[in-house]
Design a protein around this motif. Structure first.
Motif, PDB file in Angstrom:
ATOM      1  N   LEU A  72      -3.096  -3.356   1.532  1.00 31.64           N
ATOM      2  CA  LEU A  72      -3.354  -1.841   1.953  1.00 31.64           C
ATOM      3  C   LEU A  72      -3.632  -1.097   0.874  1.00 31.64           C
ATOM      4  O   LEU A  72      -3.167  -1.349   0.006  1.00 31.64           O
ATOM      5  CB  LEU A  72      -1.937  -1.563   2.668  1.00 31.64           C
ATOM      6  CG  LEU A  72      -1.303  -1.777   3.844  1.00 31.64           C
ATOM      7  CD1 LEU A  72       0.196  -1.263   4.139  1.00 31.64           C
ATOM      8  CD2 LEU A  72      -2.355  -1.553   4.984  1.00 31.64           C
ATOM      9  N   ARG A  73      -4.571  -0.258   0.856  1.00 34.73           N
ATOM     10  CA  ARG A  73      -5.134   0.574  -0.039  1.00 34.73           C
ATOM     11  C   ARG A  73      -5.481   1.936   0.532  1.00 34.73           C
ATOM     12  O   ARG A  73      -6.328   2.504  -0.058  1.00 34.73           O
ATOM     13  CB  ARG A  73      -6.411   0.153  -0.769  1.00 34.73           C
ATOM     14  CG  ARG A  73      -6.212  -1.244  -1.246  1.00 34.73           C
ATOM     15  CD  ARG A  73      -7.659  -1.812  -1.724  1.00 34.73           C
ATOM     16  NE  ARG A  73      -7.621  -3.150  -2.050  1.00 34.73           N
ATOM     17  CZ  ARG A  73      -7.243  -3.806  -3.493  1.00 34.73           C
ATOM     18  NH1 ARG A  73      -6.928  -2.754  -4.358  1.00 34.73           N
ATOM     19  NH2 ARG A  73      -7.297  -4.925  -3.549  1.00 34.73           N
TER      20      ARG A  73
ATOM     21  N   ALA B   8       0.057   1.184  -2.459  1.00 38.75           N
ATOM     22  CA  ALA B   8      -1.440   1.429  -2.065  1.00 38.75           C
ATOM     23  C   ALA B   8      -2.126   2.418  -2.197  1.00 38.75           C
ATOM     24  O   ALA B   8      -2.930   2.886  -1.866  1.00 38.75           O
ATOM     25  CB  ALA B   8      -1.005   1.812  -0.335  1.00 38.75           C
ATOM     26  N   GLY B   9      -1.555   2.947  -3.563  1.00 39.80           N
ATOM     27  CA  GLY B   9      -2.572   4.177  -4.292  1.00 39.80           C
ATOM     28  C   GLY B   9      -1.960   5.325  -4.408  1.00 39.80           C
ATOM     29  O   GLY B   9      -2.297   6.300  -4.902  1.00 39.80           O
TER      30      GLY B   9
ATOM     31  N   SER C 182       0.712  -3.655  -1.610  1.00 43.07           N
ATOM     32  CA  SER C 182       1.377  -3.515  -0.311  1.00 43.07           C
ATOM     33  C   SER C 182       0.699  -4.124   0.665  1.00 43.07           C
ATOM     34  O   SER C 182      -0.690  -4.215   0.508  1.00 43.07           O
ATOM     35  CB  SER C 182       1.999  -2.099   0.149  1.00 43.07           C
ATOM     36  OG  SER C 182       0.732  -1.369  -0.162  1.00 43.07           O
ATOM     37  N   GLN C 183       1.066  -4.544   1.645  1.00 47.58           N
ATOM     38  CA  GLN C 183       0.627  -5.392   2.751  1.00 47.58           C
ATOM     39  C   GLN C 183       1.094  -5.111   4.253  1.00 47.58           C
ATOM     40  O   GLN C 183       2.061  -4.453   4.108  1.00 47.58           O
ATOM     41  CB  GLN C 183       0.674  -6.740   2.434  1.00 47.58           C
ATOM     42  CG  GLN C 183       0.572  -7.482   1.347  1.00 47.58           C
ATOM     43  CD  GLN C 183       0.526  -8.933   1.074  1.00 47.58           C
ATOM     44  OE1 GLN C 183       1.409  -9.791   1.577  1.00 47.58           O
ATOM     45  NE2 GLN C 183      -0.493  -9.588   0.496  1.00 47.58           N
TER      46      GLN C 183
ATOM     47  N   GLU D  74       4.435  -4.854  13.529  1.00 46.37           N
ATOM     48  CA  GLU D  74       3.720  -4.513  12.352  1.00 46.37           C
ATOM     49  C   GLU D  74       4.990  -4.774  11.196  1.00 46.37           C
ATOM     50  O   GLU D  74       5.731  -3.843  11.203  1.00 46.37           O
ATOM     51  CB  GLU D  74       3.012  -3.251  12.382  1.00 46.37           C
ATOM     52  CG  GLU D  74       1.791  -3.288  13.305  1.00 46.37           C
ATOM     53  CD  GLU D  74       1.033  -1.721  13.053  1.00 46.37           C
ATOM     54  OE1 GLU D  74      -0.187  -2.056  13.194  1.00 46.37           O
ATOM     55  OE2 GLU D  74       1.664  -0.824  12.811  1.00 46.37           O
ATOM     56  N   LEU D  75       4.683  -5.413  10.128  1.00 49.55           N
ATOM     57  CA  LEU D  75       5.240  -5.631   8.619  1.00 49.55           C
ATOM     58  C   LEU D  75       4.663  -5.262   7.818  1.00 49.55           C
ATOM     59  O   LEU D  75       3.566  -5.600   7.405  1.00 49.55           O
ATOM     60  CB  LEU D  75       5.713  -7.194   8.817  1.00 49.55           C
ATOM     61  CG  LEU D  75       6.903  -7.246   7.930  1.00 49.55           C
ATOM     62  CD1 LEU D  75       8.226  -7.855   8.522  1.00 49.55           C
ATOM     63  CD2 LEU D  75       6.390  -8.138   6.820  1.00 49.55           C
ATOM     64  N   PHE D  76       5.194  -3.989   7.191  1.00 48.41           N
ATOM     65  CA  PHE D  76       4.730  -3.406   6.208  1.00 48.41           C
ATOM     66  C   PHE D  76       5.574  -4.030   5.033  1.00 48.41           C
ATOM     67  O   PHE D  76       6.791  -3.876   5.042  1.00 48.41           O
ATOM     68  CB  PHE D  76       4.689  -1.947   6.039  1.00 48.41           C
ATOM     69  CG  PHE D  76       3.968  -1.355   7.237  1.00 48.41           C
ATOM     70  CD1 PHE D  76       2.847  -1.080   6.823  1.00 48.41           C
ATOM     71  CD2 PHE D  76       4.231  -1.057   8.361  1.00 48.41           C
ATOM     72  CE1 PHE D  76       1.833  -0.357   7.739  1.00 48.41           C
ATOM     73  CE2 PHE D  76       3.788  -0.606   9.450  1.00 48.41           C
ATOM     74  CZ  PHE D  76       2.311  -0.054   9.074  1.00 48.41           C
TER      75      PHE D  76
END
Ligand code: 2AM
Ligand code: CA
Ligand code: CA
Ligand code: CA
Length: 267
Positions: free
Chosen positions: A140-141, A223-224, A133-134, A123-125
């Protein structure tokens, strides 16, 4: 793609893949103790060298700050790469498969690019300031919890600063009156990414270092989420005390803390 994000991803994957490979051969992992409950392995250092090598090839003049090597001053001190080559070393040494590589790029003191890579789950954030962001390319939210009531809250015990343990337990027990449950995963960087992904609703911890949270912070904010110290200020780079999550849940957590904090944790 942002050129520095590209390099950060390359470095994080290279180091992460080395960590995952080393996980398969525990006999080759040498553990040494740095301090109370604090360990480092050859894999932490090898990961760090791989990351520094990738960055140096593209950006020989940037400053690099890492957990194990400290500050490698470059000619360009306004651009800093802040690196945790293995976040979750204790998990790694116990063969508890939850750890990550964290890389944050700061320009004039503001984080612009972040990557956190979990090699066991691939998993790559990632995040670029202002661009969201992803996780593995998906937006991502998740930092959107409405309140502390019923929430799942990640934290970490003050394993190094046990003078805070009573206050820590008091805060936890007060919070437990309203939240649903706690998680203690052992990787600060992943805890912040899990807030970004909505896998937990909030995260707080005492006494972190910049390399533990700078990467995850940007990913969580994009992501908020928001992040403050324990009194709602922005002194967390110095204190290492952080609360992270949606604006609403951070407000709820701060109001629980207000009644329990010691003077030492208000700074
Ligand atoms: P590290 O593995 O990079 O040292 C917050 O809990 C951070 O503290 C973790 O991300 C972890 O970063 C560090 N840490 C060091 N020793 C720890 C321990 N005994 N238990 C949990 N976390 C520890
Ligand atoms: Ca460490
Ligand atoms: Ca760490
Ligand atoms: Ca580390």
């Amino acid at each position: 793609m942002h050129p520095m994000l590209n390099i950060a991803i390359r470095a994080a994957r290279k180091a992460g893949n080395h960590i995952a490979k080393s996980y398969e051969t525990p006999d080759n992992v040498q553990i040494t103790q740095k301090g109370t409950n604090d360990f480092v392995t050859n894999v932490d250092r090898e990961s760090e060298h791989l990351i520094i090598e990738v960055i140096r090839k593209s950006y020989p003049d940037h400053t690099i700050i890492t957990e194990e090597s400290g500050e490698l001053l470059g000619k360009e001190d306004e651009i800093q790469w802040v690196i945790d080559p293995l976040d979750g070393t204790t998990n790694f040494t116990k063969r508890f498969p939850h750890f990550a590589v964290s890389i944050a790029v700061r320009i004039k003191g503001r984080t612009e690019v972040a990557v956190v890579y979990d090699p066991m789950r691939n998993e790559l954030f990632s995040a670029v300031r202002g661009q969201g962001s992803q996780l593995n390319g998906y937006r991502l939210r998740g930092a959107d919890a409405r309140e502390l009531d019923g929430a799942i809250v990640a934290t970490g015990f003050p394993f190094k600063q046990k003078q805070h343990s009573v206050v820590f337990m008091n805060i936890m027990s007060k919070m437990f009156e309203s939240c649903a449950d706690f998680r203690r995963t052992g990787s600060a960087a992943l805890d912040l990414c899990y807030v970004a992904a909505g896998r937990v609703d909030a995260y707080y911890e005492i006494g972190l270092k910049p390399w533990d949270f700078l990467g995850g912070e940007l990913i969580m904010r994009e992501a908020g989420g928001i992040m403050t110290d324990f009194v709602g200020n922005h002194n967390y780079l110095a204190s290492g005390n952080i609360v992270a999550g949606s604006p609403r849940i951070v407000k709820d957590i701060l109001s629980v803390m207000r009644e329990e904090l010691s003077e030492a944790l208000k700074r």
